[in-house]
Scaffold this active site. Structure first.
Site, PDB file in Angstrom:
ATOM      1  N   HIS A   1       7.332  -2.834  -2.963  1.00 37.89           N
ATOM      2  CA  HIS A   1       8.464  -2.910  -1.354  1.00 37.89           C
ATOM      3  C   HIS A   1       8.770  -1.330  -2.575  1.00 37.89           C
ATOM      4  O   HIS A   1       9.239  -0.681  -2.039  1.00 37.89           O
ATOM      5  CB  HIS A   1       9.367  -3.288  -1.656  1.00 37.89           C
ATOM      6  CG  HIS A   1       9.183  -4.004  -0.647  1.00 37.89           C
ATOM      7  ND1 HIS A   1       9.199  -3.974   1.006  1.00 37.89           N
ATOM      8  CD2 HIS A   1       8.706  -5.348  -0.167  1.00 37.89           C
ATOM      9  CE1 HIS A   1       8.381  -4.388   1.733  1.00 37.89           C
ATOM     10  NE2 HIS A   1       9.002  -5.888   0.724  1.00 37.89           N
TER      11      HIS A   1
ATOM     12  N   LYS B   1       1.632  -1.198   2.135  1.00 39.19           N
ATOM     13  CA  LYS B   1       2.879  -0.954   2.786  1.00 39.19           C
ATOM     14  C   LYS B   1       2.313   0.353   2.766  1.00 39.19           C
ATOM     15  O   LYS B   1       2.851   1.164   3.372  1.00 39.19           O
ATOM     16  CB  LYS B   1       3.956  -1.565   1.728  1.00 39.19           C
ATOM     17  CG  LYS B   1       3.879  -3.489   2.019  1.00 39.19           C
ATOM     18  CD  LYS B   1       5.270  -3.989   1.641  1.00 39.19           C
ATOM     19  CE  LYS B   1       4.917  -4.860   1.592  1.00 39.19           C
ATOM     20  NZ  LYS B   1       5.159  -6.217   1.170  1.00 39.19           N
TER      21      LYS B   1
ATOM     22  N   SER C   1      13.161  -7.513  -1.031  1.00 32.94           N
ATOM     23  CA  SER C   1      12.782  -6.732  -0.007  1.00 32.94           C
ATOM     24  C   SER C   1      14.360  -7.012   1.369  1.00 32.94           C
ATOM     25  O   SER C   1      14.288  -6.465   2.055  1.00 32.94           O
ATOM     26  CB  SER C   1      11.753  -7.378   1.196  1.00 32.94           C
ATOM     27  OG  SER C   1      11.759  -8.841   1.351  1.00 32.94           O
TER      28      SER C   1
HETATM   29  C1  LIG Z   1       3.842  -7.850   1.048  1.00 30.51           C
HETATM   30  C2  LIG Z   1       4.467  -7.827   0.122  1.00 30.51           C
HETATM   31  C3  LIG Z   1       3.338  -8.679  -1.251  1.00 30.51           C
HETATM   32  C4  LIG Z   1       1.727  -9.629   0.171  1.00 30.51           C
HETATM   33  O1  LIG Z   1       1.080  -8.135   0.366  1.00 30.51           O
HETATM   34  P1  LIG Z   1      -0.037  -7.754   1.271  1.00 30.51           P
HETATM   35  O2  LIG Z   1      -1.213  -7.194   0.697  1.00 30.51           O
HETATM   36  O3  LIG Z   1       0.726  -7.698   2.995  1.00 30.51           O
HETATM   37  O4  LIG Z   1      -0.754  -9.391   1.295  1.00 30.51           O
HETATM   38  C5  LIG Z   1       3.214  -9.500  -1.737  1.00 30.51           C
HETATM   39  N1  LIG Z   1       4.571  -9.276  -2.609  1.00 30.51           N
HETATM   40  C6  LIG Z   1       5.206  -8.383  -2.288  1.00 30.51           C
HETATM   41  C7  LIG Z   1       6.445  -8.398  -3.080  1.00 30.51           C
HETATM   42  C8  LIG Z   1       5.816  -7.954  -0.930  1.00 30.51           C
HETATM   43  O5  LIG Z   1       6.538  -7.101  -0.569  1.00 30.51           O
END
Ligand SMILES: *Cc1c(COP(=O)(O)O)cnc(C)c1O
Length: 395
Positions: free
Chosen positions: A211, A242, A183
């Site tokens: 992502h 996301k 990220s």
């Molecule tokens: C955002 C994210 C998570 C967590 O996801 P949620 O559903 O918000 O708990 C886990 N791994 C990665 C790589 C992320 O970017």
């Protein structure tokens, strides 16, 4: 009784603030979208949400969520294996497997839970987890919760991964774990090469597509589409929080026996509440929409290419990436904060990141593109970057 720890917490909080690391939250009073309204009435273009496909306030998802309220009610008041499974949960699990070309799927309340609950049921102390050094916090926590031996390799460094695989060669089972897209830089993990090494050293592969799903690959099917290795990754975890609507929810999808074992033994699945029907129904509508058209993915890819090219042309330095994250390098921590503050005054909402979130001397502004951004939105953002870049003598 509270006095002693209260003092201690006050001091710790003060230290966080003095180190400039205190996180303050900005209040939004409109729906999440390309253009948002802040609590002070200011309207800004949002370039820091994970709203990659612009689905956070999409009418198709909102309609499905409303329908589910009428047909299935509000909450499930149960975990899945007691009385928390509806027809909607089963359908959504199938749609996710269909999207990724996998055998089966298990839903969680969040991907944090999916990652937290994936290792412990599958691996014991005779096994090895080999994890990228920049993996998400939830993977790190999941690894901690298992008894398996831990190996770490430098970010996306295949020579180091091979070293670690050699070290782990005497373990019973080995699994390589990586984020699909990291990220902070937006770089895509070399999952094709990871799969080659996995074959050579008899290891499983797990990719966290939070992502990358919906974003990477021609039709947004994630890293396995990008590298043409559909069906080769054993475990994929992802989020509905996301690109896939942005509400909440996570999943693990992959080999049938693995998913079956998670249903039996994964603690965040067994001991935490079932996703509400409106989330599951909106998820179904979303995956149906993606089967019909790749319009949003196409728009996101066009927007990302356009923005990235214009920013490079303006003279900024960026990290190379094939995701919807563009890391614009400013190197200096204070400069990154000044830059973001001035952009906000221009109506562009982005965040400047600096140590310890990114390595020392690598402060940056992270821009996240969305299918919801119009060409006018992008033009305005680019013009603002150029204006502030000149003011602060970055370009
Ligand atoms: C955002 C994210 C998570 C967590 O996801 P949620 O559903 O918000 O708990 C886990 N791994 C990665 C790589 C992320 O970017």
């Amino acid at each position: 009784m509270y006095g002693k720890i209260k003092n201690h917490l006050q001091q710790e909080l003060k230290a966080i603030e003095e180190a400039g690391l205190y996180k303050r939250e900005r209040t939004i009073v409109s729906p999440q979208d390309a253009l948002i309204r802040l609590a002070d009435g200011k309207e800004v273009l949002n370039f820091c949400a994970n709203n990659y496909l612009g689905l956070s306030s999409h009418p198709v998802l909102m309609k499905a969520a409303r329908e589910a309220l009428d047909t299935h009610g509000y909450g499930m008041s149960s975990v899945r294996f007691i009385c928390g499974t509806t027809d909607l949960h089963k359908v959504l699990e199938e749609k996710i497997a269909d999207f990724f070309g996998t055998e089966d799927t298990i839903l969680y309340a969040a991907c944090f839970d999916a990652n937290g609950g994936v290792f412990e049921p599958l691996l014991g102390e005779e096994d090895a987890i080999i994890s990228d050094s920049l993996n998400h916090a939830s993977i790190i926590d999941g690894v901690r919760l298992s008894k398996a031996q831990r190996y770490r390799y430098a970010n996306a460094d295949m020579a180091d991964l091979e070293e670690q695989l050699k070290k782990a060669s005497t373990n019973r089972f080995r699994i390589i774990v990586t984020d699909g897209v990291f990220s902070m830089d937006g770089n895509v993990a070399p999952v094709d090469k990871i799969c080659e090494l996995a074959r050579k050293y008899d290891a499983l592969v797990m990719v966290d597509e939070c992502h990358s799903a919906g974003v990477v690959g021609n039709t947004g099917r994630g890293v396995t589409e990008l590298y043409n290795i559909r069906g080769e990754v054993d475990i994929i975890t992802g989020t509905l929080g996301k690109a896939f609507g942005g509400a909440i929810g996570g999943f693990t999808t992959g080999r049938k026996e693995i998913i079956e074992m998670l249903r039996q033994r994964s603690r965040p699945y067994l001991f935490s509440n079932s996703l509400p029907p409106m989330i599951t129904k909106a998820g179904i509508a979303m995956f149906d929409m993606m089967r019909e058209t790749t319009e949003l993915q196409d728009k996101l890819h066009q927007n990302t290419d356009f923005f990235r090219n214009e920013i490079i042309r303006a003279g900024f330095t960026i990290k190379p990436s094939r995701s919807a994250i563009v890391a614009i390098m400013l190197f200096d921590a204070r400069l990154s904060q000044d830059f973001a503050a001035r952009l906000l005054n221009e109506g562009i909402y982005v965040i400047g990141f600096y140590y310890p979130v990114v390595p020392k001397g690598e402060a940056r502004i992270r821009v996240q593109l969305s299918a919801a951004h119009t060409r006018e939105n992008l033009d305005k953002a680019i013009a603002s970057f150029i204006k502030v870049g000149k003011e602060l003598k970055v370009i």
